[in-house]
Write a protein that holds these residues in place. Structure first.
Motif, PDB file in Angstrom:
ATOM      1  N   SER A   1     -21.160  -3.007  17.946  1.00 22.31           N
ATOM      2  CA  SER A   1     -19.915  -3.221  18.693  1.00 22.31           C
ATOM      3  C   SER A   1     -19.757  -4.678  19.117  1.00 22.31           C
ATOM      4  CB  SER A   1     -19.893  -2.344  19.943  1.00 22.31           C
ATOM      5  OG  SER A   1     -19.802  -0.983  19.609  1.00 22.31           O
ATOM      6  N   TYR A   2     -18.507  -5.097  19.263  1.00 25.86           N
ATOM      7  CA  TYR A   2     -18.212  -6.429  19.774  1.00 25.86           C
ATOM      8  C   TYR A   2     -18.577  -6.507  21.250  1.00 25.86           C
ATOM      9  CZ  TYR A   2     -15.455 -10.226  21.724  1.00 25.86           C
ATOM     10  OH  TYR A   2     -15.067 -11.342  22.418  1.00 25.86           O
ATOM     11  N   GLY A   3     -19.059  -7.682  21.674  1.00 20.80           N
ATOM     12  CA  GLY A   3     -19.334  -7.909  23.091  1.00 20.80           C
ATOM     13  C   GLY A   3     -20.421  -8.939  23.295  1.00 20.80           C
TER      14      GLY A   3
ATOM     15  N   LEU B   1     -21.478  -7.460  12.178  1.00 23.64           N
ATOM     16  CA  LEU B   1     -20.521  -8.526  11.881  1.00 23.64           C
ATOM     17  C   LEU B   1     -19.451  -8.050  10.899  1.00 23.64           C
ATOM     18  CD1 LEU B   1     -22.849 -11.654  11.602  1.00 23.64           C
ATOM     19  CD2 LEU B   1     -21.097 -11.222  13.335  1.00 23.64           C
ATOM     20  N   VAL B   2     -19.870  -7.287   9.890  1.00 24.51           N
ATOM     21  CA  VAL B   2     -18.905  -6.752   8.925  1.00 24.51           C
ATOM     22  C   VAL B   2     -17.963  -5.773   9.620  1.00 24.51           C
ATOM     23  CG1 VAL B   2     -18.653  -5.369   6.826  1.00 24.51           C
ATOM     24  CG2 VAL B   2     -20.478  -7.063   6.978  1.00 24.51           C
ATOM     25  N   ALA B   3     -18.526  -4.935  10.494  1.00 24.71           N
ATOM     26  CA  ALA B   3     -17.713  -3.938  11.196  1.00 24.71           C
ATOM     27  C   ALA B   3     -16.716  -4.592  12.147  1.00 24.71           C
ATOM     28  CB  ALA B   3     -18.621  -2.974  11.957  1.00 24.71           C
TER      29      ALA B   3
ATOM     30  N   ILE C   1     -15.791   2.037  10.946  1.00 18.36           N
ATOM     31  CA  ILE C   1     -16.725   2.013   9.810  1.00 18.36           C
ATOM     32  C   ILE C   1     -16.502   3.243   8.939  1.00 18.36           C
ATOM     33  CG2 ILE C   1     -19.167   2.133   9.162  1.00 18.36           C
ATOM     34  CD1 ILE C   1     -19.780   0.585  11.754  1.00 18.36           C
ATOM     35  N   GLY C   2     -16.309   4.412   9.572  1.00 20.22           N
ATOM     36  CA  GLY C   2     -16.079   5.632   8.799  1.00 20.22           C
ATOM     37  C   GLY C   2     -14.820   5.559   7.968  1.00 20.22           C
TER      38      GLY C   2
ATOM     39  N   SER D   1     -11.404  -6.262  13.888  1.00 23.85           N
ATOM     40  CA  SER D   1     -10.767  -7.366  14.594  1.00 23.85           C
ATOM     41  C   SER D   1      -9.239  -7.384  14.477  1.00 23.85           C
ATOM     42  CB  SER D   1     -11.352  -8.705  14.116  1.00 23.85           C
ATOM     43  OG  SER D   1     -10.821  -9.774  14.863  1.00 23.85           O
ATOM     44  N   PRO D   2      -8.653  -7.157  13.291  1.00 21.94           N
ATOM     45  CA  PRO D   2      -7.177  -7.182  13.219  1.00 21.94           C
ATOM     46  C   PRO D   2      -6.517  -6.152  14.131  1.00 21.94           C
ATOM     47  CG  PRO D   2      -8.142  -7.341  11.023  1.00 21.94           C
ATOM     48  CD  PRO D   2      -9.266  -7.024  11.958  1.00 21.94           C
TER      49      PRO D   2
END
Length: 409
Positions: A371-373, A53-55, A299-300, A60-61
């Motif tokens: 990952s998002y999905g 969620l943080v990632a 994240i990196g 997201s932007p």
């Protein structure tokens, strides 16, 4: 009674009721589940989901800007809020599946393996094309990727077939499971989805090794795998193009194809050990799929390589934990099912991170639970729920150090 004493009394009563509900004397389904489930595995996956969620919030932007146009400008946190909804849907699914008895979990997997294999066969006909690949079936409110859901169910079904080998070594389970895996591989390559094909094939080989096939058969499988890669390079256009563009980046077409990998590597290392800070990354805006395939690189950049190392250790801890629990497992089906599900989880994470670090060609594969999905999140929750179901242990039984058998403690 003063306020402090009253608060203390209420606290003791709440603690007593919770202990009664979750105590070992509670034989309800939820009570037994609490004591049987591997709470370390459950905690590790919840940590991964929280990190995800943080990632996604960080990525997201960049994704919103990329997919916005003059007619429709997405809010910067569009993908984060959608992911939060999918997490709220997926967590109950994970818990519900993990509470299933072994027989129910096996039957569910066998039925769903057939259903999603049928849907996978429909994808080339009715699937929605995205970036030149047909992998999804449009449901209106979301896209369904049958291969994501098929993975855990197919693994359990394959484990069930292979488990019969423990009763009769002469049964042709190797050829039966090999034929089924080949069918799935052909359907995946029609999409095309070379990455998922590799995952299915690798897990099948691992299951065969765990089931105890002979060294000669293992050597034969190794030779077959090499021949398969060569054949894919020679006769399968997608594999030919991906391998050429990865190995020979000096060519003009290859340089264009390697843009994602090179940008991902630059983003991953752009933040150094500690990162640029949440929301401060700039390289992520150049990534094509910052919120899905290349979220590890985001994240990196924003949280640093140390955070990436922690994520690697979390994935490794989950896989190692499962295999350690299986060291004394006597039931062939549970052993194979849990080993296969843990292997699939680890292989998918490894492939995604290899792509992000530039040591493997782009595969279009998400990082599990990060990952998002929506389709991916629900499918992973089903798979991990099955893993928790097959690694549950009755708290009232103890294994004898002398006979190795389970008995009431």
């Amino acid at each position: 009674m003063n306020d402090a004493a009253e608060a203390d009394s209420i606290g003791r009563e709440v603690k007593r009721r919770v202990s009664k509900q979750l105590g070992r004397s509670n034989t309800s389904r939820s009570g037994m589940w609490f004591w049987e489930v591997d709470r370390v595995l459950l905690t590790l996956v919840l940590v991964l989901i929280a990190i995800g969620l943080v990632a996604v919030a960080a990525a997201s932007p960049a994704a919103a800007r990329r997919y916005s146009d003059a007619a429709h400008v997405m809010p910067a946190m569009h993908y984060f809020w959608r992911q939060l909804v999918w997490v709220c849907v997926s967590l109950p699914v994970l818990i519900a599946v993990s509470m299933l008895p072994e027989t129910a979990a096996r039957r569910l997997s066998l039925v769903c393996a057939g259903v999603f294999l049928f849907l996978l066969a429909l994808v080339p006909v009715v699937g929605a094309e995205v970036n030149g690949a047909k992998r999804w079936i449009n449901l209106g409110f979301s896209d369904l990727q049958p291969s994501e859901f098929l993975k855990p169910f197919f693994i359990v079904a394959t484990a069930w077939i292979l488990s019969f080998r423990a009763k009769d070594p002469e049964l042709p389970v190797l050829f039966v499971t090999g034929a089924l895996t080949a069918v799935v591989a052909v359907l995946l390559m029609l999409q095309p989805d070379f990455g998922q094909t590799m995952v299915f094939g690798a897990v099948w080989v691992i299951l065969l090794i765990v089931s105890g096939i002979s060294p000669v058969a293992i050597a034969g499988l190794g030779g077959t795998a090499v021949a398969g890669v060569v054949a894919a390079y020679l006769f399968y256009d997608t594999a030919h193009t991906r391998i050429n563009n990865f190995l020979f980046p000096s060519k003009e077409a290859a340089l264009a194809d390697r843009y994602q990998i090179e940008t991902a590597h630059a983003t991953l290392t752009g933040g150094g050990l500690t990162g640029t800070g949440p929301g401060s990354g700039q390289m992520k805006f150049r990534l094509p799929e910052a919120h899905t395939d290349y979220i590890f690189s985001v994240i990196g950049e924003e949280f640093g390589l140390l955070a990436c190392a922690v994520i690697v250790m979390l994935y490794a801890a989950i896989v190692i934990r499962v295999f350690m629990k299986l060291l004394d497992e006597e039931d062939a089906f549970r052993l194979l099912a849990a080993a296969g599900l843990a292997s699939q989880f680890g292989i998918q994470a490894l492939i995604n991170m290899a792509v992000n670090t530039g040591i493997a060609p782009s595969k279009g594969m998400t990082l599990p639970f990060i990952s998002y999905g929506g389709s991916s999140m629900v499918a992973l929750s089903v798979g991990f729920g099955l893993l928790l179901a097959f690694t549950r242990r009755n708290p009232y039984l103890k294994r004898s150090p002398y006979t190795g058998r389970w008995s009431k403690g």
